[in-house]
Design a protein around this motif. Sequence first.
Motif, PDB file in Angstrom:
ATOM      1  N   ARG A  87       0.811  -1.213   0.000  1.00 60.57           N
ATOM      2  CA  ARG A  87       0.000   0.000   0.000  1.00 60.57           C
ATOM      3  C   ARG A  87       0.848   1.268   0.000  1.00 60.57           C
ATOM      4  N   TYR A  88       2.132   1.149   0.368  1.00 65.12           N
ATOM      5  CA  TYR A  88       3.038   2.294   0.381  1.00 65.12           C
ATOM      6  C   TYR A  88       4.469   1.766   0.347  1.00 65.12           C
ATOM      7  N   GLY A  89       5.394   2.631  -0.058  1.00 65.25           N
ATOM      8  CA  GLY A  89       6.812   2.289  -0.026  1.00 65.25           C
ATOM      9  C   GLY A  89       7.513   3.104   1.033  1.00 65.25           C
ATOM     10  N   VAL A  90       8.721   2.705   1.382  1.00 60.21           N
ATOM     11  CA  VAL A  90       9.518   3.407   2.389  1.00 60.21           C
ATOM     12  C   VAL A  90      10.874   3.752   1.784  1.00 60.21           C
ATOM     13  N   VAL A  91      11.230   5.021   1.818  1.00 57.22           N
ATOM     14  CA  VAL A  91      12.543   5.437   1.316  1.00 57.22           C
ATOM     15  C   VAL A  91      13.601   5.077   2.356  1.00 57.22           C
ATOM     16  N   ALA A  92      14.527   4.222   1.977  1.00 64.73           N
ATOM     17  CA  ALA A  92      15.610   3.846   2.882  1.00 64.73           C
ATOM     18  C   ALA A  92      16.894   3.664   2.085  1.00 64.73           C
ATOM     19  N   GLY A  93      18.011   3.949   2.724  1.00 62.48           N
ATOM     20  CA  GLY A  93      19.307   3.835   2.069  1.00 62.48           C
ATOM     21  C   GLY A  93      19.877   5.170   1.632  1.00 62.48           C
ATOM     22  N   THR A  94      19.145   6.260   1.846  1.00 60.10           N
ATOM     23  CA  THR A  94      19.625   7.571   1.408  1.00 60.10           C
ATOM     24  C   THR A  94      20.969   7.909   2.027  1.00 60.10           C
ATOM     25  N   PRO A 111      13.250  12.804   2.050  1.00 61.39           N
ATOM     26  CA  PRO A 111      14.022  12.511   3.263  1.00 61.39           C
ATOM     27  C   PRO A 111      13.949  11.019   3.588  1.00 61.39           C
ATOM     28  N   GLU A 112      15.036  10.460   4.029  1.00 64.66           N
ATOM     29  CA  GLU A 112      15.042   9.038   4.349  1.00 64.66           C
ATOM     30  C   GLU A 112      14.033   8.738   5.455  1.00 64.66           C
ATOM     31  N   GLY A 113      13.284   7.653   5.272  1.00 61.50           N
ATOM     32  CA  GLY A 113      12.234   7.286   6.214  1.00 61.50           C
ATOM     33  C   GLY A 113      10.857   7.708   5.747  1.00 61.50           C
ATOM     34  N   GLU A 114      10.801   8.646   4.787  1.00 60.24           N
ATOM     35  CA  GLU A 114       9.523   9.095   4.242  1.00 60.24           C
ATOM     36  C   GLU A 114       8.895   7.970   3.415  1.00 60.24           C
ATOM     37  N   THR A 115       7.594   8.017   3.253  1.00 57.30           N
ATOM     38  CA  THR A 115       6.902   7.053   2.403  1.00 57.30           C
ATOM     39  C   THR A 115       6.883   7.571   0.962  1.00 57.30           C
ATOM     40  N   ARG A 121       4.339   7.262   8.621  1.00 61.88           N
ATOM     41  CA  ARG A 121       3.342   6.197   8.573  1.00 61.88           C
ATOM     42  C   ARG A 121       2.062   6.607   9.302  1.00 61.88           C
ATOM     43  N   ARG A 122       2.226   7.354  10.377  1.00 58.88           N
ATOM     44  CA  ARG A 122       1.044   7.824  11.112  1.00 58.88           C
ATOM     45  C   ARG A 122       0.208   8.799  10.277  1.00 58.88           C
ATOM     46  N   ARG A 123       0.828   9.486   9.331  1.00 59.27           N
ATOM     47  CA  ARG A 123       0.112  10.473   8.522  1.00 59.27           C
ATOM     48  C   ARG A 123      -0.598   9.843   7.315  1.00 59.27           C
TER      49      ARG A 123
END
Length: 442
Positions: free
Chosen positions: A54-61, A108-112, A420-422
């Motif tokens: 349902r969503y992705g997560v930006v990680a590795g930045t 930003p890293e951690g953003e969806t 994720r809460r948003r």
Amino acid sequence: MNPADLGLPVDVPSTALFTDHYELTMLQAALANGTADRRSVFEVFTRRLPEGRRYGVVAGTGRVLDAVENFRFDGAVLEFLRERAVVDMRTLDWLASYRFSGDIWGYPEGETYFPGSPVLRVEGSFAECVLLETVILSILNHDSAIAAAASRMSSAAGGRPLIEMGARRTHELAAVAASRAAYVGGFTSTSDLAAGFRYGIPTVGTSAHAFTLVHDSERDAFTAQVASLGRGTTLLVDTYDVAEAVRTAVEVAGTDLGAVRIDSGDLLLVAHRVRQQLDELGATSTRIVVTSDLDEYAIASLAAAPVDAYGVGTQLVTGSGHPTCSMVYKLVARAASDDPKAPLVPVAKKSSGGKTSIGGRKWAARRVDADGVAEAEVIGTGPVPAALAGHQLLTQLVKGGEVVARESLETVRERHAEARRRLPLSATQLSRGEAVIPTEYV
């Protein structure tokens, strides 16, 4: 002490060869015909989320920034390229002084993120940008896949701690990156000491079945572990008979035994039986940790069980069935000519099979409702609408070749929890579905 300064295998000193052969042949041809210096804009995005996500997560930045800084062609690397005749001498001379001098913007890293989201934008000359394609994609595709799986597992765990323990199920260097991505996605600790050393992630661990088996009896093993590690340790109770092991564990450690771990069997049934037995023995504060090939669905199925923490390995480090995000790195704009002041011209691939792209240097914003909950991912190439000006997602990460936005892992982790809460509540559902918010182009 900065662990990265030690030159350990978990921190590669040069990332220059983490690329594909054709990046360098393109460079050689561009140098020869004069397009190498043409101002260009590349973007990283995915055309779709993995099935059911349902969503992705930006990680590795953060690792991307390290990789760009360490993208250097030293003597040994240049000699390798010369011996293999990968490129000509003119290109080797150009590579010898390579330093990325452009700008990088990104979520930003951690953003969806969602389909079409320009999660990273790389700007500079064609030559310096094209070389970074493979290393950027390899990091973002891997880390974002792990972080997305971790986020789903964290949501399913409902606040119960999650231990990353997949090092033995993947490449030794991938394991370190996976631990970092899992921590971003909501895991609380790792079993991998290299990840703890490199990134400061809390590490945990007690014993395996081998420790029990090497002793003459289970009681001897528990006694040795408690004597060495204290009553707060976690005893593994499923080597032989679980009920007998729990009884022996409490007899050896007392009612203030820290925890027991269950690694096999019907975890839902066994956890209830163990909780009842512990309570009857007076060990009411002893926690129950479960492991054994867990994924987000198994974790969710244990929501009503008296489980205090989960240990996850294989399914986490393989992205829980989706080990990549299918992100791509595409040229979306380039200067109209070699003149440094020439305007940018949108460019895009047009082909069949769903592999088209949208040209133009893009901005992205997330439209929210009156309660601050996301409604849509809005992407455009023209002026940003006034209503969205305060909700833009891209931030500058590199300016003129210098990193300007390095962050702590704790900051990234907290950002993801807030991101994720948003999202709408349906984002946390494990049932299959489309992206939780639509992508709109303006």
